[in-house]
Design a protein around this motif. Structure first.
Motif, PDB file in Angstrom:
ATOM      1  N   GLN A 114       0.829  -1.210   0.000  1.00 12.88           N
ATOM      2  CA  GLN A 114       0.000   0.000   0.000  1.00 12.88           C
ATOM      3  C   GLN A 114       0.855   1.249   0.000  1.00 12.88           C
ATOM      4  OE1 GLN A 114      -3.354   0.275  -0.380  1.00 12.88           O
ATOM      5  NE2 GLN A 114      -2.816   2.445  -0.576  1.00 12.88           N
ATOM      6  N   ALA A 148      -9.297   3.591  -1.623  1.00 10.39           N
ATOM      7  CA  ALA A 148      -9.884   2.253  -1.702  1.00 10.39           C
ATOM      8  C   ALA A 148      -9.779   1.475  -0.394  1.00 10.39           C
ATOM      9  CB  ALA A 148      -9.256   1.470  -2.853  1.00 10.39           C
ATOM     10  N   PRO A 149      -8.613   1.438   0.299  1.00 11.22           N
ATOM     11  CA  PRO A 149      -8.565   0.666   1.541  1.00 11.22           C
ATOM     12  C   PRO A 149      -9.547   1.164   2.602  1.00 11.22           C
ATOM     13  CG  PRO A 149      -6.346   1.106   0.751  1.00 11.22           C
ATOM     14  CD  PRO A 149      -7.267   1.930  -0.082  1.00 11.22           C
ATOM     15  N   MET A 200     -12.452   2.687   2.107  1.00  9.60           N
ATOM     16  CA  MET A 200     -13.798   2.316   1.707  1.00  9.60           C
ATOM     17  C   MET A 200     -14.033   0.819   1.888  1.00  9.60           C
ATOM     18  SD  MET A 200     -14.643   4.741  -1.600  1.00  9.60           S
ATOM     19  CE  MET A 200     -13.273   4.168  -2.599  1.00  9.60           C
ATOM     20  N   GLU A 201     -13.051   0.008   1.499  1.00  8.70           N
ATOM     21  CA  GLU A 201     -13.202  -1.449   1.620  1.00  8.70           C
ATOM     22  C   GLU A 201     -13.291  -1.874   3.078  1.00  8.70           C
ATOM     23  OE1 GLU A 201      -9.804  -2.835  -0.491  1.00  8.70           O
ATOM     24  OE2 GLU A 201     -10.573  -2.168  -2.450  1.00  8.70           O
ATOM     25  N   LEU A 202     -12.475  -1.273   3.932  1.00  6.00           N
ATOM     26  CA  LEU A 202     -12.529  -1.615   5.342  1.00  6.00           C
ATOM     27  C   LEU A 202     -13.870  -1.224   5.944  1.00  6.00           C
ATOM     28  CD1 LEU A 202     -11.196  -2.633   7.946  1.00  6.00           C
ATOM     29  CD2 LEU A 202     -10.265  -0.329   8.268  1.00  6.00           C
ATOM     30  N   GLU A 213     -16.772  -0.981   4.464  1.00  6.44           N
ATOM     31  CA  GLU A 213     -17.785  -1.930   4.000  1.00  6.44           C
ATOM     32  C   GLU A 213     -17.684  -3.252   4.765  1.00  6.44           C
ATOM     33  OE1 GLU A 213     -20.265  -1.589   1.925  1.00  6.44           O
ATOM     34  OE2 GLU A 213     -19.821   0.436   1.223  1.00  6.44           O
ATOM     35  N   ARG A 214     -16.473  -3.707   4.978  1.00 10.31           N
ATOM     36  CA  ARG A 214     -16.272  -4.994   5.650  1.00 10.31           C
ATOM     37  C   ARG A 214     -16.739  -4.940   7.095  1.00 10.31           C
ATOM     38  NH1 ARG A 214     -10.578  -8.283   4.983  1.00 10.31           N
ATOM     39  NH2 ARG A 214     -11.248 -10.294   5.899  1.00 10.31           N
ATOM     40  N   CYS A 232      -5.336   1.150   7.002  1.00  8.28           N
ATOM     41  CA  CYS A 232      -6.490   0.343   6.580  1.00  8.28           C
ATOM     42  C   CYS A 232      -6.039  -0.938   5.889  1.00  8.28           C
ATOM     43  CB  CYS A 232      -7.395   1.160   5.661  1.00  8.28           C
ATOM     44  SG  CYS A 232      -8.253   2.524   6.492  1.00  8.28           S
ATOM     45  N   MET A 290      -7.088  -4.708   6.959  1.00  9.12           N
ATOM     46  CA  MET A 290      -7.666  -5.694   6.050  1.00  9.12           C
ATOM     47  C   MET A 290      -6.891  -7.010   6.096  1.00  9.12           C
ATOM     48  SD  MET A 290     -10.434  -4.525   4.555  1.00  9.12           S
ATOM     49  CE  MET A 290     -10.620  -5.272   2.921  1.00  9.12           C
TER      50      MET A 290
END
Length: 435
Positions: free
Chosen positions: A81, A97-98, A100-102, A104-105, A317, A321
Motif C-alpha cells: 500500500q 480504496a482501503p 472504503m473497503e474496510l 464496507e467490511r 487500513c 484488512m
C-alpha cells in the motif's frame, strides 16, 4: 516441551543512562533511574529484550495484538500500500480504496442497523468522536439540551477530552482541573442504577450511555446475566443513545466481531480500535446506525465538523484488512472461545492462593486475579511487586491497583497458558514469602 525461565531484566546487566523518552502511565522519577525495559523484537506470543531474554506477552501489549506478533503478511500488505498510496486525507469528498473497503467490511459484520463507519486513529479518538456525535445528533433533532453522558464505574474510555471526563476511575480524572461537564458515572453491575440516574438527570437531558461489553482495563468485570438486555431496553425507553465501547472486546477477543454480540443487543454506536489491526498500525473508528447518521447524511445543513488528520489512512487500513483476513482464515473467532475456556480454567487454579481474593474470567480471552484486602492493606503487598516477579520469570502481565490482568494474543497455546498461570503463581509465592 518445557518453557524456558529467563533471567531478570529488572536488574541491569550493564549501566545504561536513561533515554529521553518520556514514558506514559508511570512515575518518570522512578523510570528515569533505569534501566528501561527495552523490547527488541517479537514473534507470536513472545517478546525478547535487548539482552536476548524471552518473555511471554500475557497482555498482547495493550490488549491489541490479537493475531500475535510478527505476521509478515500484514507487513507485506502495508508495504504494497505504501508503494501505491502511502497516506492521504478523507476530509471532504476525498477517499481511498482501503478506507472504503474496510468500512464496507466492518459494516457487514456490525450488529447495528444500516451502519455507517467513521474512521479514526485509535480508541480515545473514537470515544471523543462518538460523544460529540451523540450530542450533535440531538442538536439536529431540536433537543440541544440533551448533552449529558453516562458511563460506568471501572469503565475505561481512553484519556482524550471526553474519555477523561467519562472514565469510571477517579485516579485518571484528578489533577487536570475542570473537565467536560454534564457527565456522571453509575454502578457497572446495575441496570437499575442507570435508570435511576436517567431519571435523576432528566431523560430529556441525557444524550448517551457508554459501556464496555466486559470492563477491561478497569479490572475485567463481567456483566451480570441479562444486564445488557435490560440496559438496551432502558435506553430505548428513554430515547438515550446506547454506545458500546468495544475497543478491547472486539475482533475475536470475545469470539465475535465486536464483543456485544454475546448479549444479543443492537446498540446505536460501536466504538472500535486495537484488534481491528492487531496494533500493527494505529486505527480505530465508530460504527453508527442509520437512524443517528440520517440527519447528517440525508438532510442539508448538518455537517459533522469533526475529524482527525490520519483518519482513513490507507496504509493503516491495509494493515487492518490483512489482519481481518487472518482472523477469518484461521477462524480465530472459534479458536478464541476455546482459548477462553482453557484460560478460565487455568486462572481458576489461582483462586485458592492465600494472596488472591477473586479470579474474574470466562467471558472473552481476558482475566483478572484480584488480591485480598488483607494482602494489600495489612501486608503491604502491591500488584507492581507481583508484576515484577512475573516479569523476572519471563511472563508479562498487567498490574492495576488491586489486580493482575491478562489478555494474551488469541494464538496462545494451552501449554503457554499453563506456563503463564504457573509463573504467576510462582510470582505470588515469592511476594508472599517477602511479606
Amino acid at each position: 516441551m518445557t518453557e524456558t525461565v529467563v533471567s531478570s531484566a529488572l536488574t541491569p546487566k550493564e549501566h545504561r543512562e536513561p533515554s529521553r523518552l518520556w514514558h506514559t502511565f508511570c512515575d518518570m522519577n522512578t523510570v528515569a533511574k533505569g534501566p528501561e525495559f527495552v523490547v527488541a523484537r517479537a514473534e507470536g506470543v513472545w517478546l525478547w529484550d535487548q539482552s536476548g531474554d524471552r518473555y511471554l506477552d500475557g497482555t498482547a501489549s495493550l490488549w491489541y495484538c490479537n493475531v500475535g506478533h510478527g505476521r509478515a503478511e500484514i507487513a507485506d500488505a502495508v508495504h504494497r500500500q505504501m508503494t501505491t498510496l502511502d497516506a492521504y486525507t478523507v476530509y471532504g469528498d476525498f477517499a481511498n480504496a482501503p478506507a472504503m473497503e474496510l468500512s464496507e467490511r466492518l459494516a457487514a459484520h456490525a450488529p447495528v442497523a444500516d451502519p455507517r463507519v467513521i474512521l479514526t486513529c485509535g480508541g480515545g479518538e473514537s470515544i471523543d468522536t462518538a460523544a460529540k456525535l451523540a450530542r450533535s445528533y440531538w442538536v439536529t433533532q431540536g433537543q440541544p439540551q440533551r448533552q449529558h453522558l453516562i458511563s460506568r464505574t471501572g469503565g475505561y474510555h481512553g484519556l482524550n477530552g471526553f474519555g477523561t471526563s467519562i472514565i469510571g476511575m477517579e485516579r485518571f480524572r484528578s489533577g487536570y482541573g475542570k473537565l467536560i461537564e454534564d457527565t456522571s458515572v453509575v454502578r457497572h453491575d446495575s441496570a437499575a442504577a442507570l435508570e435511576a440516574e436517567i431519571l435523576r438527570v432528566g431523560a430529556d437531558r441525557v444524550a448517551a450511555f457508554f459501556a464496555e461489553p466486559v470492563i477491561g482495563a478497569g479490572g475485567v468485570f463481567l456483566p451480570p446475566e441479562n444486564y445488557f438486555t435490560d440496559v438496551a431496553r432502558i435506553c430505548q425507553k428513554y430515547g438515550v443513545l446506547f454506545v458500546v465501547d468495544s475497543v478491547i472486546c472486539g475482533f475475536a477477543r470475545m469470539g465475535n466481531w465486536f464483543g456485544i454480540e454475546r448479549f444479543g443487543v443492537s446498540p446505536d454506536m460501536i466504538v472500535f480500535a486495537k484488534g481491528v489491526s492487531s496494533g500493527y498500525l494505529p486505527l480505530g473508528g465508530v460504527v453508527v446506525n442509520g437512524r443517528v447518521a440520517d440527519p447528517f447524511w440525508n438532510e442539508a445543513g448538518n455537517p459533522f465538523l469533526h475529524g482527525t488528520t490520519y483518519a482513513g489512512h490507507p496504509s493503516a487500513c491495509a494493515a487492518a484488512m490483512a489482519n481481518l483476513d487472518i482472523l477469518e482464515r484461521e477462524d480465530l473467532f472459534t479458536v478464541s472461545r476455546e482459548v477462553e475456556t482453557h484460560l478460565d480454567s487455568a486462572l481458576r487454579g489461582l483462586a485458592d492462593h492465600p494472596l488472591v481474593a477473586e479470579v474474574r474470567s470466562g467471558t472473552g480471552v481476558m482475566g483478572a486475579v484480584e488480591l485480598t484486602e488483607e494482602a494489600l492493606n495489612e501486608r503491604g503487598v502491591t500488584t507492581a511487586e507481583v508484576f515484577a516477579e512475573a516479569r523476572t520469570r519471563g511472563v508479562i502481565v498487567r498490574p492495576v491497583p488491586k489486580a493482575l490482568l491478562v489478555s494474551p494474543p488469541l494464538v496462545i497455546t494451552w501449554e503457554q497458558i499453563d506456563h503463564m498461570t504457573s509463573t504467576l503463581s510462582s510470582a505470588l509465592d515469592a511476594v508472599m514469602a517477602r511479606h
